[in-house]
Design an enzyme around this catalytic site. Structure first.
Site, short mmCIF file in Angstrom:
data_model
loop_
_atom_site.label_atom_id
_atom_site.label_comp_id
_atom_site.label_asym_id
_atom_site.label_seq_id
_atom_site.Cartn_x
_atom_site.Cartn_y
_atom_site.Cartn_z
N HIS A 33 0.83 -1.21 0.00
CA HIS A 33 0.00 0.00 0.00
C HIS A 33 0.87 1.26 0.00
CE1 HIS A 33 -2.68 -2.95 2.27
NE2 HIS A 33 -3.45 -2.61 1.25
N GLN A 149 -8.00 -8.05 -10.84
CA GLN A 149 -8.79 -6.89 -10.39
C GLN A 149 -8.44 -5.65 -11.21
OE1 GLN A 149 -9.31 -5.89 -6.09
NE2 GLN A 149 -7.73 -4.37 -6.46
P1 AMP Z 1 -6.28 -4.12 -0.50
O1 AMP Z 1 -6.17 -3.30 0.76
O2 AMP Z 1 -5.79 -5.52 -0.33
O3 AMP Z 1 -7.62 -4.01 -1.14
O4 AMP Z 1 -5.27 -3.45 -1.52
C1 AMP Z 1 -5.35 -2.10 -1.87
C2 AMP Z 1 -4.46 -1.85 -3.05
O5 AMP Z 1 -3.10 -2.19 -2.72
C3 AMP Z 1 -4.83 -2.71 -4.28
O6 AMP Z 1 -4.73 -1.91 -5.44
C4 AMP Z 1 -3.79 -3.80 -4.25
O7 AMP Z 1 -3.51 -4.34 -5.51
C5 AMP Z 1 -2.58 -3.05 -3.72
N1 AMP Z 1 -1.61 -3.99 -3.14
C6 AMP Z 1 -1.83 -4.94 -2.22
N2 AMP Z 1 -0.71 -5.65 -1.97
C7 AMP Z 1 0.25 -5.13 -2.79
C8 AMP Z 1 1.64 -5.43 -3.02
N3 AMP Z 1 2.26 -6.40 -2.38
N4 AMP Z 1 2.30 -4.68 -3.94
C9 AMP Z 1 1.67 -3.69 -4.61
N5 AMP Z 1 0.38 -3.36 -4.44
C10 AMP Z 1 -0.33 -4.07 -3.54
#
Ligand code: AMP
Length: 270
Positions: A33, A149
């Site tokens: 994030h 997604q």
């Molecule tokens: P989430 O809180 O899991 O819904 O993720 C929020 C955003 O963070 C989404 O766009 C995810 O794809 C991105 N995200 C989650 N984990 C990672 C990671 N390891 N590297 C890059 N982006 C991430």
């Protein structure tokens, strides 16, 4: 950082004529994030982060209930990162809108997670749609970690709005495990398994690049990975990174995986 609990209040206070970058999250923030937030800070005048554990994208009530929540810690981190605005909306605020168009995913897109998590992407697209109907950021940031997604957001939502979708690289720890809020359910032994799995898939990818015929070896790889204790592969597929079809060359593919590590469902792509 100004914290808003309602979209209306945020809209009254925030000038979307400025270059605003929006990073939607479900909280329990980690370096993945953080990298999205840093990209937004670099590219935009103001950065808006949302924390919303979106019920409509969970196809399992317990999964929703148990999803990790660390609001206090998240708020402190966002302050340190100098985020300008944080939105923590209530479900009623998102879904009261009469404009509640349900997005239907086409048959050809019913692949991978769209099969194994029925309704999941419809829920993701619904919430992003609601956000973008009511907020007008110049840019919205998504991680490639959740590649399907990102693909579906671009396809179903991207074109409806002026907001530009910015894809961001997956952040991994030094053992190649992609950071994920759900990793907090795993101990160091479990993480080691995820690391072995990631490295094996990366090796497999290199082999396919050298010899495209090896793309057909997924069954064998799945068999090998399932031998790891507590690992159960849900799917492992080699697909075109542009359109997610199975037509690939050795230059345009990704390997997508979903698996259970103990009882924790993990997704990744390489
Ligand atoms: P989430 O809180 O899991 O819904 O993720 C929020 C955003 O963070 C989404 O766009 C995810 O794809 C991105 N995200 C989650 N984990 C990672 C990671 N390891 N590297 C890059 N982006 C991430």
């Amino acid at each position: 950082m100004i914290i808003f609990k309602s979209i209306n209040k945020l809209n009254k206070e925030v000038n979307f004529k400025a270059k605003v970058g929006f990073v939607p999250t479900m909280g329990s923030l980690h370096k993945g994030h953080i990298s999205l937030i840093k990209s937004s800070r670099k590219k935009c005048q103001k950065t808006l982060v949302s924390i919303f554990v979106n019920p409509s994208q969970f196809n399992n009530k317990n999964d929703y209930k148990n999803y990790p929540r660390n609001l206090k810690k998240d708020i402190n981190l966002l302050r340190k990162l100098k985020v300008d605005y944080l939105l923590i909306p209530k479900s009623e605020d998102i879904y009261k809108n009469k404009n509640k168009m349900k997005i239907k995913i086409s048959k050809t897109d019913k692949i991978m997670c769209a099969i194994y998590r029925p309704g999941h992407f419809e829920g993701v697209l619904a919430v992003i749609n609601q956000f973008l109907i009511r907020l007008k950021p110049k840019y919205i940031f998504f991680g490639k970690k959740d590649y399907q997604q990102l693909y579906l957001v671009r396809k179903y939502i991207g074109k409806k709005f002026k907001t530009k979708v910015v894809p961001c690289s997956t952040i991994r720890d030094k053992n190649m495990v992609a950071l994920s809020s759900r990793n907090s359910f795993l101990n160091s032994e479990d993480i080691k398994k995820s690391s072995i799995l990631a490295k094996k898939i990366i090796k497999f990818k290199k082999k396919i690049i050298k010899n495209i015929m090896l793309r057909k070896n997924t069954k064998n790889i799945i068999f090998q990975l399932n031998k790891l204790k507590n690992i159960k592969i849900e799917y492992l597929e080699v697909r075109n990174e542009k359109n997610l079809s199975k037509k690939i060359t050795n230059k345009n593919f990704k390997i997508f995986v979903a698996y259970y590590n103990k009882n924790v469902r993990i997704i990744d792509n390489f």
